[in-house]
Design a protein around this motif. Structure first.
Motif, PDB file in Angstrom:
ATOM      1  N   CYS A 130      42.323  32.637  49.489  1.00 46.53           N
ATOM      2  CA  CYS A 130      41.732  33.357  48.359  1.00 46.53           C
ATOM      3  C   CYS A 130      41.179  32.369  47.347  1.00 46.53           C
ATOM      4  O   CYS A 130      41.877  31.483  46.893  1.00 46.53           O
ATOM      5  N   CYS A 174      43.186  32.904  43.875  1.00 43.31           N
ATOM      6  CA  CYS A 174      44.584  32.549  43.643  1.00 43.31           C
ATOM      7  C   CYS A 174      45.164  31.703  44.765  1.00 43.31           C
ATOM      8  O   CYS A 174      46.326  31.363  44.726  1.00 43.31           O
ATOM      9  N   CYS A 231      42.269  37.469  48.384  1.00 46.04           N
ATOM     10  CA  CYS A 231      43.431  38.157  48.917  1.00 46.04           C
ATOM     11  C   CYS A 231      43.331  39.634  48.545  1.00 46.04           C
ATOM     12  O   CYS A 231      42.492  40.030  47.736  1.00 46.04           O
ATOM     13  N   CYS A 266      43.889  40.325  44.722  1.00 44.09           N
ATOM     14  CA  CYS A 266      42.751  39.956  43.883  1.00 44.09           C
ATOM     15  C   CYS A 266      41.592  40.923  44.100  1.00 44.09           C
ATOM     16  O   CYS A 266      40.858  41.253  43.170  1.00 44.09           O
TER      17      CYS A 266
HETATM   18 ZN    ZN Z   1      44.032  36.112  45.359  1.00 43.56          ZN
END
Ligand code: ZN
Ligand code: ZN
Lengths: 699, 699
Positions: free
Chosen positions: B189, B192, B206, B209
């Motif tokens: 991701c 993050c 992800c 997110c």
């Molecule tokens: Zn993420």
DNA sequence: AAATCAGGTCACAAGGTCAG
DNA sequence: CTGACCTTGTGACCTGATTT
């Protein structure tokens, strides 16, 4: 030109020597080399080393695209492919013609499995060219396939011999295409303008649109809900478009004549093929060749439209946009746009004799609230505070989830995980986002969008062309009556020879409307209204050419037909380029068209367009300003926005930005040219009171 | 759906029995090859060998562990897989395109199942093609499946032959995917750094997110409050990060280009997939090599001068470039510069009648190694520079590294996953640094730098001013003798009124020298020489104005005195602006001065200047190129370099960059102007052979 | 035999839901 | 508000059928 040979040799020498060609230069003609390479490739032990040298060699051969090159390239990339990724079909080789999956990969895999015996065999192979060897090899394998299956079937089901034969045959077809894909030329998808994959359900469409239509057909009940934003429905009507709205997509499919009954299968007839080619040619010509052609085409503009495909549609819903019979071409203002206020002022107020300054000033100051048109978006942007995110219902503002639009972006942007440089300044991303949204919205609502499909436009142009021919036959070239002559005649007799004054009125009227749009857009630019009214007015005036081109070039592309040289003006009249000279200087029109094409060629997104438009409007060095610094500061932000957009779209603003700058440069020239022209052509006509707004602009 | 039942039964049957295909070997029509192949594949003895070699080969190919490793793993574990887990379609092999299931697995399955009889099949060696044979073999095996099944069915259901065909088809449908985790390879991701679930809103993110961004989009008003602790914001900017702060999270989302319009849906293209894989690879590689790079690049940065204004050099060797007598105004080439080669060619060769093309070409190709010209004098310069204050300034700014690489080093302690700043488009900081250094060096060595302190210059100007006044008093305004008049007079009488032809010669001579510099500089641009010679020449020609202004504006500022209006030309003569018109169009000079001022006003550092010069040289849109893309790619890199420099210097390139762009824009206008002027003013003078280089530039 | 398409399949993402 | 999970629609890619 003639010295080319020596030149080439020079070049050859140049490249031959200093660059490390790798141990064995790739020489296609030399069988030995080739073999060597193959061998190398399959020799597990040598693998890594040769890999690198091959790659090196590849890099040296700059231009050539051929087999080995590609081969080498793939070898290079291959390692990254994991087992998951290799489809069984690839291995099996029976796959017909997948262009993405490369047969060489197969080779390699195979190699890995069997390198031991493979390498041996390979060396002894004859002196064919590698690529061919490979493919032929593939072929053999594939042959085996069907045959084998055949055998099995026999076992299981007691087959008839007759059955067998055809089957084998059929299978063979599937045998690999050795050479690269011929890549038939096709016009783009009529629905969405993407690369089309063929003629589906009676129309050239891309693969996605085809699938979409198929799915829709399969549905027993079609109840799509339109998800379009404000101006988007018009876009759909007008030409190929793309956003997430299935309703409009489907409608356009139907519009373009897609249907079960239109299905056509099998190989193209030569006819059909030619048609395709022609169409593509036409399109290309339109895109490119305007510059050169104009001079000549002015003189010989009587070609007929041979290639324009007039799609006959039973249009059930010819509701609002039905152009009225003969001439009246319908200009649709954005429906959603609450233009009343703005235009009101522009036109009503214009009637009294307020000073020129105050006229624009009034327009500018009038929309202090949200009331006006595009202003529904955040008004008080000023210095980056951007505190008010009143995106009202704009959450989906540019929701054009143009599916597929991003494919490009994804292609380039590698692993950019870091914050780009350009963002290191005060501006936050959020702010950028908001600005972009605001501008996009404003941009969309401050331009004239006609919802007439291009086919209709072309048709109309074709019709007019005939009329035009007739006219010219009767009266000779319209152009013959020059502006000077006309004026003279008119002054002397009071008679308008050809009613052109009326035309001019229309044009002027339209110009005034457009000015209203320019003002409205400018006002939507964050921070613009923080400037003094004088400055605001100056900026708008100075940027009128840029702003209006950016807001109209799409229409222009639609309304001007390269082939016939017929332009449908935004106020709804047809003209052959030759006759227009009586009303507006032909050169001006021509320039506009040319620039429109250039801008069109950039392929900007709406957002980019909007931001650029704002950027150009906020140019502090274009005119005298009381507070240029403030303006510059805002412009800077816009520039950052533009950079951001470009960066996001193609993993780096690089080229695009330069191209844009390039055009900007030329815009300035255009502005200058238009200023002079305006003065001579337009000014004499705008003495009437109702054109005071226009007059102000020409000051 | 409907076929499921029978299908399941089929499957059950299939798997229930250990699939003894029966003793009957697959009987092919031309089977020998195939047989052999099959044999190979299923030869248990070979199996291990192939396996290992495969693995070995793979390890050569990739660093990564996944692909084949996984494959091997699967191979090993497969036997335990029960019928549920294997899709029948995979087994059946006639299935079209399952990308996740690895074909090898199929192979193996078959192998395991059938090795008994398969291995018995005769193996007559045959020297036919290999890889393909293999694949065909694979296919064969796979095809066996359905057939087999068919056979089974026959037993069970007494099938009609006609039934057979469709049935096979039906089988393919709808087998549920029981399969283990296909688990596509995805980069983490971008927001993050968690495991990403796919490409959402234009970015690999992800699931959380993605959801977060979706929710944010749906909001009409976004007013997240930053909840970050001190320092955390930086973390966010730096790379993927995670804390509870929605504001920063959103910011980063936008940063990474997430947006409604970036949405892409549907299955991945092979391309996209490959990209993912590559990216993962790159990431891995980066992590590894990061430390190394940092170490080296930090250690070799010994460059200090970044903001040198005027470099003053004591010149011992004023060899070839000795300007004109009279006033001995010294033009110095960089000492270290081995220009002999270059200029030699430029001037000597120019004498013969080689075609124009080849002239530049020769210059371009002459310096094939590093040896030439600008590359050679890095050391001397730093000695020569006397300006100490810059050094200190520099060291304040960013200690050792001129390009701000230190920033990175400071953050290197950060999490391993952090990607270096400015890492875009595959450019590493190190690369940027190298490019900047190279260019700076080249820039420095390809300009004329005079060693006269400004006081002297002013003094000289003052002196000349007096002379000038005297002259004008005697003869009236020099300007009175216009160029036209002069030419006429000269033609008629053969007498040069004021010896201006001599002056012109000097000027031309100087121009030629400058061209040599332009060429030399261009050649030092990374990647420039990878272009074809034609392209190289075109680029140089197209950028001559920019490049020469950037390389001379400092001199210009020095040599022109605003007050007295007296200019000391680079070839060492004084002129009052009024008199210069006889030699060069006054307007041109004036423009040059004006632009020089503008550039000067930017206050660029030397490095920025150098990069900008390169950037402008590499402008693919300025002229026709054979390979514009390649050029564009390089230009992009340079652009990144420039951005980087600006960012480092003023925490954000924003405004500066825009100013620069603005000037660039205007440069183009200047170029055009000069082109016209050149044509009328210069061209008539350069018919002499020794000016052939110049002539070429004016082409 | 080659070209070309309708249709099928299924990897894949958007958006919704709902319990934490 | 978050994020796991589900539903729905999309589109890349393939096959078999249909033409020329
Ligand atoms: Zn993420
Ligand atoms: Zn489409």
């Amino acid at each position: 030109m003639d010295s080319d040979l020596s030149h080439i040799i020079e070049q050859a020498l140049l490249y031959a020597s200093p660059l490390p060609l790798g141990p064995k230069p790739v020489d296609l003609n030399d069988a030995d080399n080739v073999h060597q390479k193959v061998t190398v490739l399959h020799e597990p032990s040598c693998h890594a080393d040769n890999m690198t040298s091959l790659v090196a060699a590849k890099n040296d051969l700059l231009t050539s695209e051929d087999g080995i090159h590609r081969f080498v390239e793939e070898m290079e990339t291959f390692p990254t492919i994991t087992s998951n990724e290799v489809r069984s079909k690839d291995l099996m080789g029976s796959d017909n013609s997948n262009e993405d999956i490369n047969p060489h990969i197969n080779l390699d895999i195979t190699d890995n499995l069997h390198s031991s015996w493979l390498s041996k065999v390979n060396r002894s192979t004859d002196s064919e060219i590698i690529g061919e060897e490979l493919t032929s090899a593939l072929k053999v394998v594939q042959r085996c396939q069907p045959t084998l299956q055949e055998g099995e079937l026999v076992i299981g089901s007691n087959p008839q011999p007759s059955d067998l034969q055809p089957k084998i045959k059929r299978k063979r077809n599937r045998v690999k295409n050795p050479d690269p894909p011929p890549e038939a030329i096709l016009p783009p998808c009529k629905i969405c303008d993407e690369k089309s994959s063929g003629y589906h359900y009676g129309t050239n469409t891309c693969e996605p649109c085809k699938a979409f239509f198929r799915r829709t057909l399969k549905k027993k009940e079609v109840n799509y809900q339109c998800k379009c934003q404000k101006g988007e429905q018009e876009m759909w009507k007008q030409g190929p478009y793309k956003n997430g709205c299935p309703a409009c997509r489907y409608e356009r499919c139907l519009m373009m004549g897609m249907s079960q009954n239109a299905i056509k299968i099998g190989r193209y007839t030569t006819n059909h093929k030619n048609k395709n080619i022609k169409e593509v040619k036409t399109l290309e010509a339109q895109e490119k060749s305007l510059n050169k052609n104009l001079g000549t085409s002015l003189s010989n503009g009587n070609q007929t439209i041979s290639t324009v495909e007039v799609v006959i549609i039973e249009n059930q819903s010819s509701d609002l946009n039905e152009p009225i019979a003969g001439t009246s071409y319908c200009i649709e203002l954005q429906k959603g746009m609450d233009e009343g206020n703005l235009l009101e002022i522009a036109f009503t107020q214009a009637a009294d004799n307020t000073s020129l300054e105050s006229l624009i000033s009034k327009m500018l100051s009038s929309a202090s609230g949200e009331g006006t048109g595009c202003q529904s978006s955040p008004t008080e942007f000023s210095q980056g505070s951007s505190s008010s995110f009143q995106q009202s219902k704009d959450s989906e503002l540019h929701s054009s989830q143009s599916t597929g639009l991003t494919q490009k972006s994804s292609s380039e942007s590698a692993s950019v995980t870091t914050i780009p440089h350009y963002l290191r300044m005060g501006i936050t991303l959020k702010e950028i986002d908001t600005i972009v949204k605001t501008l996009t919205e404003a941009h969309r609502t401050t331009q004239l969008i006609q919802s007439v499909p291009i086919e209709q436009v072309r048709q109309r142009q074709a019709e007019y062309l005939e009329k035009y021919h007739l006219k010219t036959q009767l009266f000779g070239e319209m152009r013959a009556i020059s502006r000077a002559e006309f004026t003279e005649f008119f002054k002397a007799t009071g008679i308008e020879i050809d009613g052109r004054n009326e035309e001019i009125e229309c044009a002027l009227n339209f110009f005034q409307k457009r000015i209203a749009f320019l003002v409205a857009f400018a006002k939507s630019i964050p921070g613009f209204r923080d400037l003094s009214l004088d400055d605001q007015a100056s900026l708008i005036k100075a940027s009128r050419v840029e702003s209006s081109i950016l807001s109209s070039y799409r229409q222009m592309m639609l309304n001007f037909d390269q082939k016939t040289q017929i332009l449908i003006t935004p106020w709804g009249r047809e003209f052959h380029l030759k006759e227009i000279d009586g009303i507006l200087p032909c050169d001006l029109i021509y320039q506009r068209i040319k620039y429109s094409e250039r801008v069109h060629g950039l392929g900007m997104t709406y957002q980019e367009e909007a931001v650029l438009r704002a950027l150009l409007t906020m140019a502090p060095d274009r005119c005298e300003l009381h507070d240029p610094d403030r303006c510059a500061a805002m412009q800077e932000k816009l520039f950052v926005c533009l950079q951001h957009l470009l960066t996001v779209r193609h993993g780096g603003p690089g080229r695009m930005l330069f191209k844009i700058m390039d055009i900007i440069t030329d815009f300035r020239k255009l502005t200058e040219a238009e200023n002079t022209i305006d003065r001579t052509y337009i000014k004499p006509h705008i003495m009437k009171e109702k054109y005071s707004l226009l007059r102000e602009f020409m000051a």
